[in-house]
Scaffold this active site. Structure first.
Site, PDB file in Angstrom:
ATOM      1  N   ASP A 131       0.902  -1.155  -0.047  1.00 59.98           N
ATOM      2  CA  ASP A 131      -0.032  -0.038   0.207  1.00 59.98           C
ATOM      3  C   ASP A 131       0.777   1.088   0.087  1.00 59.98           C
ATOM      4  OD1 ASP A 131       0.885  -0.418   2.590  1.00 59.98           O
ATOM      5  OD2 ASP A 131      -1.173  -0.954   3.225  1.00 59.98           O
TER       6      ASP A 131
ATOM      7  N   ASP B 242      -7.166  -3.269  14.616  1.00 64.00           N
ATOM      8  CA  ASP B 242      -8.541  -3.710  14.327  1.00 64.00           C
ATOM      9  C   ASP B 242      -8.639  -4.693  13.335  1.00 64.00           C
ATOM     10  OD1 ASP B 242      -7.436  -2.528  12.159  1.00 64.00           O
ATOM     11  OD2 ASP B 242      -8.830  -1.105  11.860  1.00 64.00           O
TER      12      ASP B 242
ATOM     13  N   HIS C 158      -7.027  -5.242  10.563  1.00 67.48           N
ATOM     14  CA  HIS C 158      -6.940  -5.065   8.851  1.00 67.48           C
ATOM     15  C   HIS C 158      -5.518  -5.577   8.552  1.00 67.48           C
ATOM     16  CE1 HIS C 158      -4.659  -0.904   9.973  1.00 67.48           C
ATOM     17  NE2 HIS C 158      -3.851  -1.843   9.808  1.00 67.48           N
TER      18      HIS C 158
ATOM     19  N   GLU D  16      -9.577  -2.099   5.690  1.00 68.81           N
ATOM     20  CA  GLU D  16     -10.150  -1.759   6.833  1.00 68.81           C
ATOM     21  C   GLU D  16     -11.319  -2.536   7.132  1.00 68.81           C
ATOM     22  OE1 GLU D  16      -8.311  -0.156   8.744  1.00 68.81           O
ATOM     23  OE2 GLU D  16      -7.920   1.874   8.008  1.00 68.81           O
TER      24      GLU D  16
HETATM   25  P1  PGA Z   1       2.601  -1.834  12.636  1.00 72.40           P
HETATM   26  O1  PGA Z   1       1.310  -1.846  11.589  1.00 72.40           O
HETATM   27  O2  PGA Z   1       3.361  -3.159  11.989  1.00 72.40           O
HETATM   28  O3  PGA Z   1       2.949  -0.359  12.484  1.00 72.40           O
HETATM   29  O4  PGA Z   1       1.912  -2.298  13.844  1.00 72.40           O
HETATM   30  C1  PGA Z   1       0.672  -3.287  11.159  1.00 72.40           C
HETATM   31  C2  PGA Z   1      -0.233  -2.997  10.274  1.00 72.40           C
HETATM   32  O5  PGA Z   1      -1.104  -1.784  10.498  1.00 72.40           O
HETATM   33  O6  PGA Z   1      -0.663  -3.417   9.234  1.00 72.40           O
END
Ligand code: PGA
Length: 260
Positions: A67, A136, A138, A143
């Site tokens: 992304d 959450d 995702h 999302e």
């Molecule tokens: P993080 O993010 O590794 O910064 O915890 C993970 C994500 O949001 O996929």
């Protein structure tokens, strides 16, 4: 799903780096799917260390990142293109033109999404996709509520995701409100998937992804549909799983069988 519970974040990083290195050693022209965020940083650091200590080359590898924030140019200090260049690409022998990150400031965002999908297809599809997980549930920026069949597209970020990611920006106002992200359908087409998660903040999402119902409300639960997923977590991120003892036993049995 293979579930590997490691003692700490350093062991998660080492495991992930070894998996990526093994993929590249067994297929030097691998197509790797890569992730950004706090969790993969350790894995990339360890992969760079491996690159410097064992005979391995990324010269024929192609990479696709999950992304990119909409509106951020490649040079922006918080862009995922910049993150990847600084945390991995400039430390290994991969030609930058073989590394793909969605273009967040493309003239046509929709056109960029279609072209990204086409590029993945034309290079033979992703062999190993590295994933993190949001608090959450995702995966990439899919999302909660994302279609389980979704393809690369623009997705609006939740307030929780923007708050979680505000630590990379000067203030939450600067966190973009949307991103180009591979879809869940795109991710599920990868030949194998490696999800890494560390810390207590991920425990509920991990438990729901592995042991909860398959639901668009928790995008990571879609991985239950994939035949080749390895989930590597530290003790804190494993704390919510009810069948953790069984997963530990399965890993011990796997190690025993490998020695026969
Ligand atoms: P993080 O993010 O590794 O910064 O915890 C993970 C994500 O949001 O996929």
């Amino acid at each position: 799903m293979r579930i590997v519970i490691q003692p700490d974040a350093a062991a998660v990083a080492t495991f992930a780096a070894m998996e990526i290195a093994n993929q590249v050693k067994s297929k030097p022209s691998s197509c790797l799917g890569l992730a950004t965020g706090g969790t993969p940083v350790g894995a990339y650091r360890e992969l760079i260390r491996l690159y410097k200590s064992i005979p391995i080359s990324f010269a024929n590898v192609n990479t696709f990142n999950l992304d990119e924030y909409v509106g951020l140019a490649a040079e922006h200090p918080c862009s995922y293109r910049r993150f990847m260049n600084e945390n991995l690409f400039q430390h290994i022998d991969i030609p930058l033109e073989q590394t793909f990150v969605p273009i967040g400031d493309a003239g046509s965002l929709h056109g960029e999404c279609l072209a990204y999908e086409e590029r993945i297809r034309s290079l033979g599809g992703i062999d190993l996709q590295l994933l993190g997980i949001g608090s959450d549930g995702h995966i990439a920026f899919n999302e909660p509520g994302s279609s389980l069949a979704s393809r690369t597209r623009v997705k609006t970020l939740t307030q929780l995701t923007r708050t979680d990611n505000a630590r990379f920006f000067d203030s939450i106002e600067q966190v973009p409100k949307s991103a180009i992200t591979m879809g869940i359908g795109t991710i599920l087409e990868s030949r194998s998937i490696l999800l890494i998660a560390c810390g207590a903040g991920k425990a509920d999402a991990i438990a729901a992804a592995v042991e909860g119902p398959l639901s668009a409300a928790l995008p990571a639960s879609s991985l239950q549909l994939h035949p080749c997923v390895t989930l590597v977590v530290d003790q804190a991120a494993a704390a919510g799983m009810k069948r953790a003892d069984y997963y530990r036993m399965s890993e011990a049995e796997r190690a025993r069988l490998e020695q026969l």
